[in-house]
Write a protein that holds these residues in place. Sequence first.
Motif, PDB file in Angstrom:
ATOM      1  N   SER A   1       7.592  46.756   0.974  1.00  0.00           N
ATOM      2  CA  SER A   1       6.249  47.307   0.066  1.00  0.00           C
ATOM      3  C   SER A   1       5.223  46.577   0.793  1.00  0.00           C
ATOM      4  O   SER A   1       4.101  47.058   0.663  1.00  0.00           O
ATOM      5  N   VAL A   2       5.211  45.363   1.166  1.00  0.00           N
ATOM      6  CA  VAL A   2       4.091  44.700   1.643  1.00  0.00           C
ATOM      7  C   VAL A   2       3.677  45.583   2.970  1.00  0.00           C
ATOM      8  O   VAL A   2       2.695  45.880   3.362  1.00  0.00           O
ATOM      9  N   VAL A   3       4.810  45.744   3.709  1.00  0.00           N
ATOM     10  CA  VAL A   3       4.369  46.413   5.066  1.00  0.00           C
ATOM     11  C   VAL A   3       3.938  47.852   4.994  1.00  0.00           C
ATOM     12  O   VAL A   3       3.068  48.197   5.561  1.00  0.00           O
ATOM     13  N   HIS A   4       4.525  48.370   3.982  1.00  0.00           N
ATOM     14  CA  HIS A   4       4.139  49.986   3.814  1.00  0.00           C
ATOM     15  C   HIS A   4       2.504  49.959   3.516  1.00  0.00           C
ATOM     16  O   HIS A   4       1.759  50.903   3.509  1.00  0.00           O
TER      17      HIS A   4
ATOM     18  N   LEU B   1       4.369  49.822  11.098  1.00  0.00           N
ATOM     19  CA  LEU B   1       5.394  48.975  11.357  1.00  0.00           C
ATOM     20  C   LEU B   1       6.704  49.148  10.470  1.00  0.00           C
ATOM     21  O   LEU B   1       7.492  48.170  10.640  1.00  0.00           O
ATOM     22  N   MET B   2       6.606  50.161   9.627  1.00  0.00           N
ATOM     23  CA  MET B   2       7.811  50.223   8.550  1.00  0.00           C
ATOM     24  C   MET B   2       9.431  50.193   9.339  1.00  0.00           C
ATOM     25  O   MET B   2      10.136  49.678   9.071  1.00  0.00           O
ATOM     26  N   LYS B   3       9.423  51.134  10.469  1.00  0.00           N
ATOM     27  CA  LYS B   3      10.530  51.107  11.018  1.00  0.00           C
ATOM     28  C   LYS B   3      10.977  49.818  11.875  1.00  0.00           C
ATOM     29  O   LYS B   3      12.436  49.290  11.784  1.00  0.00           O
ATOM     30  N   ASN B   4      10.235  49.166  12.278  1.00  0.00           N
ATOM     31  CA  ASN B   4      10.084  47.775  13.074  1.00  0.00           C
ATOM     32  C   ASN B   4      10.489  46.608  11.961  1.00  0.00           C
ATOM     33  O   ASN B   4      10.998  45.708  12.158  1.00  0.00           O
ATOM     34  N   ALA B   5      10.258  46.998  10.705  1.00  0.00           N
ATOM     35  CA  ALA B   5      10.609  46.126   9.923  1.00  0.00           C
ATOM     36  C   ALA B   5      11.905  46.261   8.981  1.00  0.00           C
ATOM     37  O   ALA B   5      12.483  45.212   8.328  1.00  0.00           O
ATOM     38  N   TYR B   6      12.649  47.273   9.263  1.00  0.00           N
ATOM     39  CA  TYR B   6      14.064  47.688   8.645  1.00  0.00           C
ATOM     40  C   TYR B   6      14.799  46.279   9.369  1.00  0.00           C
ATOM     41  O   TYR B   6      15.699  46.023   8.404  1.00  0.00           O
ATOM     42  N   PRO B   7      15.121  46.158  10.559  1.00  0.00           N
ATOM     43  CA  PRO B   7      16.295  45.312  10.789  1.00  0.00           C
ATOM     44  C   PRO B   7      15.858  43.719  10.019  1.00  0.00           C
ATOM     45  O   PRO B   7      16.828  42.984   9.848  1.00  0.00           O
TER      46      PRO B   7
ATOM     47  N   THR C   1       6.447  36.751  15.995  1.00  0.00           N
ATOM     48  CA  THR C   1       6.297  37.117  14.846  1.00  0.00           C
ATOM     49  C   THR C   1       7.933  36.792  14.486  1.00  0.00           C
ATOM     50  O   THR C   1       8.160  36.524  13.314  1.00  0.00           O
ATOM     51  N   ARG C   2       8.983  37.119  15.168  1.00  0.00           N
ATOM     52  CA  ARG C   2      10.282  36.919  14.882  1.00  0.00           C
ATOM     53  C   ARG C   2      10.552  35.163  14.724  1.00  0.00           C
ATOM     54  O   ARG C   2      11.328  35.058  13.875  1.00  0.00           O
ATOM     55  N   ILE C   3       9.939  34.235  15.435  1.00  0.00           N
ATOM     56  CA  ILE C   3      10.278  33.052  15.220  1.00  0.00           C
ATOM     57  C   ILE C   3       9.568  32.789  13.767  1.00  0.00           C
ATOM     58  O   ILE C   3      10.362  31.958  12.812  1.00  0.00           O
ATOM     59  N   GLU C   4       8.396  33.071  13.544  1.00  0.00           N
ATOM     60  CA  GLU C   4       7.923  32.980  12.077  1.00  0.00           C
ATOM     61  C   GLU C   4       8.679  33.546  11.056  1.00  0.00           C
ATOM     62  O   GLU C   4       9.060  32.763   9.903  1.00  0.00           O
ATOM     63  N   LEU C   5       9.475  34.630  11.178  1.00  0.00           N
ATOM     64  CA  LEU C   5      10.202  35.394  10.183  1.00  0.00           C
ATOM     65  C   LEU C   5      11.493  34.450  10.040  1.00  0.00           C
ATOM     66  O   LEU C   5      11.926  34.362   8.911  1.00  0.00           O
TER      67      LEU C   5
ATOM     68  N   GLY D   1       6.716  40.021   4.833  1.00  0.00           N
ATOM     69  CA  GLY D   1       6.267  41.383   4.787  1.00  0.00           C
ATOM     70  C   GLY D   1       4.792  41.084   5.435  1.00  0.00           C
ATOM     71  O   GLY D   1       4.427  41.627   6.210  1.00  0.00           O
ATOM     72  N   ALA D   2       4.564  39.684   4.775  1.00  0.00           N
ATOM     73  CA  ALA D   2       3.067  39.593   5.133  1.00  0.00           C
ATOM     74  C   ALA D   2       3.035  38.934   6.822  1.00  0.00           C
ATOM     75  O   ALA D   2       2.012  39.107   7.434  1.00  0.00           O
ATOM     76  N   ILE D   3       3.918  38.368   7.191  1.00  0.00           N
ATOM     77  CA  ILE D   3       4.024  37.874   8.708  1.00  0.00           C
ATOM     78  C   ILE D   3       4.216  39.054   9.482  1.00  0.00           C
ATOM     79  O   ILE D   3       3.350  39.212  10.579  1.00  0.00           O
ATOM     80  N   ILE D   4       4.953  40.019   9.131  1.00  0.00           N
ATOM     81  CA  ILE D   4       5.300  41.276   9.972  1.00  0.00           C
ATOM     82  C   ILE D   4       3.669  41.997  10.200  1.00  0.00           C
ATOM     83  O   ILE D   4       3.350  42.487  11.226  1.00  0.00           O
ATOM     84  N   CYS D   5       2.912  42.045   8.970  1.00  0.00           N
ATOM     85  CA  CYS D   5       1.703  42.842   8.996  1.00  0.00           C
ATOM     86  C   CYS D   5       0.558  41.602   9.651  1.00  0.00           C
ATOM     87  O   CYS D   5      -0.710  42.142   9.746  1.00  0.00           O
TER      88      CYS D   5
END
Length: 287
Positions: A51-54, A60-66, A132-136, A188-192
């Motif tokens: 929801s945050v990413v959308h 970036l929605m598809k990038n967020a699925y994994p 970003t991946r490290i932060e996640l 979600g916020a990190i991805i964005c």
Amino acid sequence: MRVKAEFLDSFESYLRENLPSVEGFHPHFSKAYQEIILAGGKRFRPLLLLSVVHTCAPSLMKNAYPVALGLEMLHTYSLIHDDLPAMDDADLRRGETTLHVAYDEVTAILVGDALNTDAFCQISQAPLSAETRIELVQALAQNGGSGGMVIGQAIDCEFEDKRLSQKELEFLHTNKTARLIAASLLMGAIICDLDAKSRDNIYSFGLKLGLLFQIQDDIIDATSSAEAEGKPTGNDEHKNSFVNLLGLEEAIQYKEDFIKSLNDELNTLDKKLADELDHIVKEYFNG
């Protein structure tokens, strides 16, 4: 439900198309591993992340699925272990027989262990920048480990049949439940790539949302049936729940007051994101 149709159907399709499997000649390990992921559930944590990413970075929605899948895998591990004989000794989860009953306790423990570690592998391979991946990974580890969910579960088990104060109860459930829900929003916020203040605000909102989630779960346990919920209910008499501490009527009122307090947190967020999260609160919590 609009939110569910928009985000979770697409996520569910992604999950099924990318369902992890386990190689080897063990007679049922891979089957048990896949079954517990496919058993479903609310997918509430992936919903929050997506929801945050959308709302903030829809490209970036598809990038967020994994990442959402890794988050759901870690949450699923926690449910498997929570159901073990050493903890809740439950025989039903997500409407299905729990793994230690369907197979054996060793399989359940090791499937949980695998999901816990595989979750981070899943996130590490997401099509996002290395930073970003490290932060996640850090956000999920900090909130899902000894600084969050695990210490909450340890306190919950240690203090069965021992009455906690309301402050102690809120500490327990802030860690056991709320931190992973808050982490879902934070991830979600990190991805964005939202700024630090926005991340702090959304995490703060998530902690309150997570406590609301637990309050509602305690009320459901006291008022609903196992058939309706897909897991054992009426099972919290030995637990430190909000219903046991406050009584059912006061717990319901506490829930309503909590929903109102979330409005103050929503006002700290971007309006478009606040509107989306407010919609989720109303659909899931009847606010």
